[in-house]
Write a protein that holds these residues in place. Structure first.
Motif, PDB file in Angstrom:
ATOM      1  N   TYR C 169      36.945  -2.173 -32.080  1.00 12.34           N
ATOM      2  CA  TYR C 169      37.861  -3.284 -31.795  1.00 12.34           C
ATOM      3  C   TYR C 169      39.215  -2.979 -32.415  1.00 12.34           C
ATOM      4  O   TYR C 169      39.353  -2.059 -33.227  1.00 12.34           O
ATOM      5  N   GLY C 170      40.223  -3.726 -32.039  1.00 14.95           N
ATOM      6  CA  GLY C 170      41.564  -3.550 -32.602  1.00 14.95           C
ATOM      7  C   GLY C 170      42.103  -2.169 -32.276  1.00 14.95           C
ATOM      8  O   GLY C 170      41.698  -1.544 -31.289  1.00 14.95           O
ATOM      9  N   VAL C 171      43.003  -1.690 -33.120  1.00 14.52           N
ATOM     10  CA  VAL C 171      43.626  -0.384 -32.890  1.00 14.52           C
ATOM     11  C   VAL C 171      42.575   0.715 -32.959  1.00 14.52           C
ATOM     12  O   VAL C 171      41.785   0.768 -33.897  1.00 14.52           O
ATOM     13  N   GLY C 172      42.538   1.575 -31.955  1.00 17.63           N
ATOM     14  CA  GLY C 172      41.567   2.656 -31.934  1.00 17.63           C
ATOM     15  C   GLY C 172      40.236   2.231 -31.331  1.00 17.63           C
ATOM     16  O   GLY C 172      39.304   3.030 -31.287  1.00 17.63           O
ATOM     17  N   GLY C 173      40.141   0.970 -30.886  1.00 16.68           N
ATOM     18  CA  GLY C 173      38.913   0.519 -30.244  1.00 16.68           C
ATOM     19  C   GLY C 173      38.754   1.154 -28.878  1.00 16.68           C
ATOM     20  O   GLY C 173      39.500   2.067 -28.511  1.00 16.68           O
ATOM     21  N   GLU C 176      38.540   5.181 -28.525  1.00 16.71           N
ATOM     22  CA  GLU C 176      39.594   6.147 -28.838  1.00 16.71           C
ATOM     23  C   GLU C 176      39.432   6.760 -30.221  1.00 16.71           C
ATOM     24  O   GLU C 176      39.538   7.978 -30.395  1.00 16.71           O
ATOM     25  N   ALA C 177      39.198   5.901 -31.232  1.00 18.60           N
ATOM     26  CA  ALA C 177      39.013   6.432 -32.584  1.00 18.60           C
ATOM     27  C   ALA C 177      37.819   7.387 -32.621  1.00 18.60           C
ATOM     28  O   ALA C 177      37.872   8.448 -33.241  1.00 18.60           O
TER      29      ALA C 177
END
Ligand SMILES: Nc1ncnc2c1ncn2[C@@H]1O[C@H](COP(=O)(O)O)[C@@H](O)[C@H]1O
Ligand SMILES: Nc1ncnc2c1ncn2[C@@H]1O[C@H](COP(=O)(O)O)[C@@H](O)[C@H]1O
Ligand SMILES: Nc1ncnc2c1ncn2[C@@H]1O[C@H](COP(=O)(O)O)[C@@H](O)[C@H]1O
Ligand SMILES: Nc1ncnc2c1ncn2[C@@H]1O[C@H](COP(=O)(O)O)[C@@H](O)[C@H]1O
Ligand SMILES: [Mg+2]
Ligand SMILES: [Mg+2]
Ligand SMILES: [Mg+2]
Ligand SMILES: [Mg+2]
Ligand SMILES: [Mg+2]
Ligand SMILES: [Mg+2]
Ligand SMILES: [Mg+2]
Ligand SMILES: [Mg+2]
Lengths: 219, 219, 219, 219, 219, 219, 219, 219
Positions: C169-173, C176-177
């Protein structure tokens, strides 16, 4: 429209009624209405409005391309003496390719369709190569990794316009990998935005007109 | 190293002296030193240090791959009875491909190199297809739009590992378009990070070991 | 399919009827239909079409993996004498892992499933380590920060294929991370795109075939 | 400085002379100068300026952390009765970890360093686990895929602060994969920006002060 | 749960029935169930299942935080002798802040809520500054440009944990601007991912435990 | 220049000689040359060229802003009866702020500078609030998290123009976090691109002219 | 509201009832309620609540701008003696432009609307240029490539505020290309975030107040 | 070269000696060498090598375009009876535009250059409109916000190819804003990657050849 490009009505984001209104107006003022990204309900709304308005018109619906062309009975696009080849890789690319084909045809060019020739099975493309080579300009639609335009441009002499398609998934999906790949192509291409079948078809139509103008001025 | 993968020394970001120190230590403790991303000055520093240290060693420098392997005289990599093909598209891909080849060879695999076979001119690849088909696993390095691994995987049966290269320019340059394209490939591939020749070569080496283990366990 | 990989039908983005049509065609032409990303309604539509078509077929539904395999009665995948381990970290990773497992099995490999072994509690993984070490190739599915393949590759000798999952979730969700982390892994891995269970399973199947070919050629 | 955090002078982007000026001013007004990201020339410039200015000062240089602390003779940081553990994965993480350690120490905390414990070889970390468990708060520096803080937070009870490091290469390099991975961690962590050793050390120092305040208020 | 952190059940992406099942299991095995991101239907499903299961339990629903805590009658969280302040800027931040507060309270800390203190009107924050200064650790939730944690950390001595919220719009919306701003903060902060109220509250709870441990060990 | 904005010569990316040529031409045709991003060597080259060319000119160099204004002796900017306040947070913001100030002054506005008032220490800003409130328009330069314009716009009535500065580091560095934060500001602002001191100063000058025009038309 | 800017109620993300409650409160405390992003159901809910509450109020609904202003009978915005021109390119930009116009009007400025003047047909803009030139400040809304504000700022003397609109498609859609283009504009502009009609209108209103203040102080 | 496109030698990333070698080989095998991105030292190295090699050759250097064409004495490009207009906005666009012009000319087209016609001052473009309208295809180079191709395509009938240039600064600099803007253009365009003058010129040359072929086949 300007440059021989029809003013197309983008149905996406409009109600069927709004599209129907815009279409009858276009039909009345220009003798033609071109609708893109049109679902079945839009097609019905336009048909009803045109018929109810007492127009005697021809309807040309391409369900896969999601386009609709309405034309005053007897009206015809101009004739452009040049051929646009429209090549697509897979099922997911057919809508964008179809949109390009319709627009090029409305500009007046002859259109040659070549479908289902992906880079995963290149022998299928080799079989139709002569047809593609006979065209004055080539539109190549491709999603996923978008490699097909690069391969085509390595095999034909005419200008190639890459049309990236928003298939694909995960990182680089939504047509980004395809667009970036075409911009990086190691063969010579120009490109349009993701799913911009209208723009690709119109640009190809303009090149066809340039070839046709050549034919005319020289004769 | 673990899994038969040599502990490689990445020269980038280290001084020649630091690399020389790490190399002599590796040579003394493991009988081998593998240096990657090594410029000429690094090679000289290592050579001097090894010779000054009184070692009787063989030097294997690949200038294009920017690698250096130092091995105790008489020492040899293990023998893995399997072949890794390493394919590259253009000049810019040669360094990454070379790095992969060196690492696969140090793991003990036979390595078959195929260079300068880009998608812009596919007939060159068709000429060498039989050599590639004979391999147990294939590494394909490609920059720009990175289409070559997709094409190769459509033509060979062995597993293909895509190695994106940081050539290219403008949007999607630095290997991003190539990586995204390989991740989106419409043929089956696995990939490594941009310019990660070491990882591609090592992973290919592990697959070669699996094939070899098959050969051994069954005999 | 080519390379022993079944032509899977991706149900996502198709109507149940379209999938049913494609499935009966596949069954008739190849003796097998493999459907991925299939919800309950798709499964029902295929079952009805197959039965109505008078076929005597076996149905293999994996609800968590969202796959369906239809096989002519008595038909069996080829036998590949090698094992693919499929490891997953948490509940969210089970669908992608399951898809990989089904495809590897259809290619003919033996499949060993290991679930619910996250990096937050590594002792659980240590308990099953021997099972994983016995495989010829390992697929590791992981979402969030995607650390599990790195840890696994540090503990087993076989090649590891990282399969990033779009949990998080959030940035890199959206995976992608996890993908970036696997590309940066400090142990040797190759990776596939986010949620590409089909590709991971197929690539693992190809490695299993390479191991098996080793076994055969040597015997 | 406020909250007991020293006003550190960031040498990067300043000339040695500018740093020397700022350092002597800091020494004169606060009895201490803390310089970060300081190369050898900066250290020399500060030393010369301090000595030429007639100060009787102690110099504490940490070359790996690239820090310099200058302190009036006899001056000492406050005593904070709590321990900060600073853990790092590899050579590339040592600078950021060192910066964090120096700042935590200047705030007054005891600092316990644990280096070279990467996720690729977890047994090394298990050996030092008791030392880390004894700390009140833990800073974990990690580059590449940044998995170490997740693993540590799964094994210790104290709060863990993740410090991503700009090692790594290709897509997700420059610390982005590490940062995103820590933000997605499936164990409980808080994080600071890439290479922000100063912030990690200061935040850890504040937590140590909170623990110490607990100790004091209760006694 | 480990470190005193309750194993929370994330309702998002689960059916009410699945959440109800997990909740009764948690209640039976640990005496407590903590559900986050729970809508009204989830709350009803859990309540029904718990009552139907014959449990004598207390229900603690926070509609704004979208949390539900079910506790065996008479059960209580541990007592941690330390205070967590939870500060939020606007209406949009209340859910994330509320989630943090519930988790910190379940770890056992005292929680002090301060809401509706945005940077656009700083005088409101000055009025409550003393309450915030009395806490051992502060969580500050903020969306849009996320400036509030920076301002708070400039005014209090305790460690501050920034909690970015996915409000905002256009470029940098979805919490990205807030997260990036907190990572760049010119005062000392650590941060968690966007909307990660659970993580912020848990990390604050761990710091509170450290402060409390200080109080205990020293007494 | 059009709208009273001087045609500034951007020295970056030009040789000192090129700048000197452009400057003497500007001086001869418009009575003024405004050079931005000018290092010491550029200033010397312009000075020499102007003097050698026999011009009787005034030189106005601002080393921090890296600007140079050359004006025919006796020449003066127009007088605009309005004030532009230029506020900056820290040392790193001074160059961009200085550039804005010079351009606003050359448009003819009175300029009020307020430096070193960061959000980490808001009391400093409160001390100068009356000066800022007296201005007709305010430019606020800020790097890192870029929070200052938001705070200023919450305290003054005049329009505020946010000028993000490329300080900062790690994710969101290079001014991105600052720009995004200003675009998301919960108070009313307009913004310019990162480091675009010229644009911020010119836009503020245009607002000052609007205020002045108000004064004139009404008188 | 502060600075003469009305406290607008953003209907998006709120239920009609919540908006109705907030609106009646605003009407009672400030004599006015301004609602943005309001659909038909929201308008009805507010109207009903206001009438049911016994208020004698005027309703001003702009369906295209999706705004609603409710004002106590006889209440009027302040009079600001200055003009804001609001220019838009196409149909897709009308909502954002309308929002800006309403807010500027509520601040008290005269508003001049100019619609349907895109860069694809510049002659239409030339026809209305005199009207735009008469304004004290200009808001220009534009989607797709967002070129219109650049062209306008090249033709008028007043300050121009660019308002990017989230039309567009493919890469750079959602207003990103428009915003980036305005930030890069080769004429002087300031900008607001994508679709931030409220902010653009409010900032223009503040500039109009500055011009008006000029008029007043000078008279 | 294929399709009449010369195999250009990209000097960037090669030593002068390498370029000189490649150039003499090209001259010997094809009668022509086309070098792009060539600095002064490269030009000297090629000239020396060609003269030393005893070739009787013509040198055509365009310093602004950074190109060099070497041609066997008496050799001439083919004659293509069609015109390519190459339009550029500012100084920064001249290099990319020049590269496009040289390549189009080497394909054999007539080239019409139109420089320094930016969108900030459209009257300059109107003066030369007739020249541009006379061309069969138009390349338009533009940096910063890249608006010029959109405006040109609104005024001419021939196909327009947008060539984004890596001028610009801050967010969207390096040609990204220009590329995205052209992809979003509200007039019909196709585009190439940032700074890809070679590709734009070659694609324009292919269109010119199509027009010429038209002329020939029809005569
Ligand atoms: N779950 C999946 N993930 C990725 N690729 C798939 C998946 N399922 C099927 N495919 C492949 O997707 C391609 C297109 O499938 P279709 O759209 O059904 O023609 C085929 O080559 C399939 O083998
Ligand atoms: N609101 C939340 N935000 C982040 N993590 C959570 C949240 N709620 C529960 N979790 C954690 O998410 C993990 C997976 O939850 P589950 O999907 O329920 O198994 C568990 O470790 C929970 O502690
Ligand atoms: N520091 C600066 N920032 C942004 N634009 C500038 C700056 N200095 C000059 N300019 C503008 O950049 C444009 C091109 O400048 P030049 O490259 O000198 O022709 C001119 O319109 C200048 O007004
Ligand atoms: N300025 C340029 N921009 C893009 N491609 C180029 C340029 N110059 C040469 N090329 C092409 O780049 C490819 C690789 O060139 P080389 O690295 O010289 O082998 C060749 O196909 C050239 O035709
Ligand atoms: Mg494709
Ligand atoms: Mg390639
Ligand atoms: Mg994981
Ligand atoms: Mg790590
Ligand atoms: Mg905020
Ligand atoms: Mg700031
Ligand atoms: Mg526009
Ligand atoms: Mg431009």
């Amino acid at each position: 429209g300007r440059r021989g490009i029809p003013e197309a009505i983008l149905a996406e984001g409009k109600t069927p009624d709004e599209v129907a209104d815009l279409s009858t107006t276009a039909l009345e003022t220009t003798g033609r209405a071109v609708v893109t990204r049109a679902g079945r309900d839009v097609v019905e709304a336009v048909r009803t409005a045109v018929v109810d308005g007492g127009h005697d018109a021809d309807f040309d619906r391409d369900a896969r391309a999601r386009t609709l062309v309405v034309r005053e009975d007897g009206g015809e696009p101009p004739e452009v003496d040049a051929t646009v080849a429209v090549v697509s890789a897979g099922t997911a690319d057919a809508a964008a390719a179809g949109e390009a084909a319709v627009i090029a045809r409305e500009i007046g060019a002859r259109v040659e369709r070549v479908d289902d020739v992906g880079v995963a099975n290149l022998t299928r493309f080799v079989d139709v190569l002569d047809d593609v080579r006979a065209a004055d300009v080539v539109v190549v639609a491709a999603g996923r990794e978008g490699a097909l335009p690069t391969v085509v441009a390595g095999l034909v002499d005419a200008p190639v316009i890459g049309l990236p398609v928003s298939s694909g998934y995960g990182v680089g999906g939504d047509g980004e990998a395809a667009l970036y790949g075409m911009l990086q192509s190691c063969t010579v291409l120009s490109v349009v935005n993701v799913d911009a079948g209208f723009v690709a078809g119109a640009q190809a139509g303009l090149v066809a007109r340039a070839a046709d103008a050549g034919r005319r001025t020289d004769s």
